[in-house]
Design an enzyme around this catalytic site. Structure first.
Site, PDB file in Angstrom:
ATOM      1  N   GLU A  84       0.566  -1.505   0.013  1.00  0.00           N
ATOM      2  CA  GLU A  84       0.190   0.204   0.000  1.00  0.00           C
ATOM      3  C   GLU A  84       0.974   1.020   0.038  1.00  0.00           C
ATOM      4  OE1 GLU A  84      -2.802   1.001   3.646  1.00  0.00           O
ATOM      5  OE2 GLU A  84      -3.764   2.029   2.523  1.00  0.00           O
ATOM      6  N   GLU A 140     -11.926   1.848   4.392  1.00  0.00           N
ATOM      7  CA  GLU A 140     -11.070   2.027   5.740  1.00  0.00           C
ATOM      8  C   GLU A 140     -11.219   3.758   6.200  1.00  0.00           C
ATOM      9  OE1 GLU A 140      -6.527   1.105   6.856  1.00  0.00           O
ATOM     10  OE2 GLU A 140      -6.663   2.181   5.604  1.00  0.00           O
TER      11      GLU A 140
HETATM   12  C1  LER Z   1      -3.425   1.116   6.585  1.00  0.00           C
HETATM   13  O1  LER Z   1      -4.520   0.377   5.373  1.00  0.00           O
HETATM   14  C2  LER Z   1      -3.231   2.683   5.650  1.00  0.00           C
HETATM   15  O2  LER Z   1      -4.242   3.415   4.857  1.00  0.00           O
HETATM   16  C3  LER Z   1      -2.566   3.130   6.855  1.00  0.00           C
HETATM   17  O3  LER Z   1      -2.811   4.555   6.925  1.00  0.00           O
HETATM   18  C4  LER Z   1      -2.291   3.276   8.156  1.00  0.00           C
HETATM   19  O4  LER Z   1      -1.660   3.240   8.719  1.00  0.00           O
HETATM   20 MN    MN Z   2      -5.402   1.829   3.913  1.00  0.00          MN
END
Ligand code: LER
Ligand code: MN
Length: 286
Positions: free
Chosen positions: A152, A246
């Site tokens: 990510e 999220e």
């Molecule tokens: C986790 O998926 C994320 O987006 C981050 O901001 C975690 O620190």
């Molecule tokens: Mn994230």
């Protein structure tokens, strides 16, 4: 569109997780709201009972598209790029310990903040060398089980390592493993990408998972991101995975989860009712 939302089966410090603990009750609510999946944020797989977890999600007809691993950094300081070889080895060991659970649940393993932050006195290139080595080790360990990893890109305020899609794609090339792709998160993309839709298009079939939060990290529809065009770009790449919420549990967890799925369903490309999008945008203030 298949939607999921992040849940931590145990207590967690990371704020942008709407649901923490109380597994059965939370999973029942998530299924009732119409989500098709639940993304699990797990600090250590030893903390969860895999068969019981699978039983609960299956009972409610939910898939587990992804397992988040960042709590091991946030709460234990494990990092692929530490200057301490024992910490790097522990981080690799921890990520590899997710492989059996990921295989059982058919979930992708997320590599977010477990990559760490370059320690004072270490060069960025040294961190990148450690990161590439760790990813090569983890992807090789996971390949026989058919498990995939999603790296990510994170915004500059969280780490100095891999901010953009472009950084992520270059990293994937250097690692050279077919089971490594990207997790794109609209919150981070809004900070780092010149144009979110162009960056999505540049990924092609490298998108292994997708996080949605609005510009303010509230639920989609509570900020100024254009999710109509973002989702259109995402699905034009051929992405068949989950759109996973999220975001901050604001004004409260249940309301954010309900508003997110209602909004996403309204704007889904090709779906009837796009004209009502404006009506669904609500003042996010508590
Ligand atoms: C986790 O998926 C994320 O987006 C981050 O901001 C975690 O620190
Ligand atoms: Mn994230």
């Amino acid at each position: 569109m298949r939607t999921s939302i992040v849940l931590s089966p145990h207590a967690a410090q990371f704020e942008a997780v709407a649901f923490k603990g109380d597994l059965s009750a939370n999973i029942a609510k998530i299924a009732d709201w119409g989500y098709e999946g639940v993304e699990l944020a797990i600090r250590d797989p030893w903390l969860v009972e895999a068969d019981e977890l699978q039983r609960v999600v299956s009972t409610h007809g939910l898939a587990v598209p992804a397992i988040g691993t960042g709590q091991a950094w946030g709460e234990e300081g494990l990092s692929f790029t530490s200057d301490d070889p024992a910490v790097r080895a522990a981080a690799i060991g921890r990520i590899e310990s997710h492989i059996p659970l990921a295989a059982q649940l058919n979930a992708v393993i997320i590599v977010g903040l477990i990559r760490g932050i370059t320690p004072r006195g270490q060069t960025h290139e040294q961190s990148m060398t450690y990161l590439i080595g760790a990813l090569q080790e983890c992807t090789a360990a996971a390949a026989p089980a058919g498990v995939r990893f999603a790296l990510e890109p994170l915004n500059r305020y969280e780490t100095d390592l891999i901010h953009t899609v472009s950084d992520g794609l270059k990293l994937i090339e250097r690692v050279g493993a077919g089971n490594l792709g990207l997790l794109l998160d609209t919150f981070h993309m809004n900070i780092e990408e010149p144009l979110i839709e162009d960056s999505i298009r540049a990924c092609g079939d490298c998108i292994f998972h997708f996080h949605v939060a609005d510009s303010n990290r509230w639920y989609p529809g509570a900020g100024h991101l254009n999710f109509e065009s973002i989702l259109e770009a995402l699905f034009a790449t051929g992405y068949l995975g989950f759109v996973s919420g999220e975001f901050l549990p604001l004004p409260d967890a249940d309301t954010s989860a309900e508003r997110s799925i209602a909004y996403l369903r309204q704007i889904w490309p090709g779906q009837q009712g796009c004209g009502t999008v404006t009506a669904l945008r609500e003042d996010p203030s508590p």
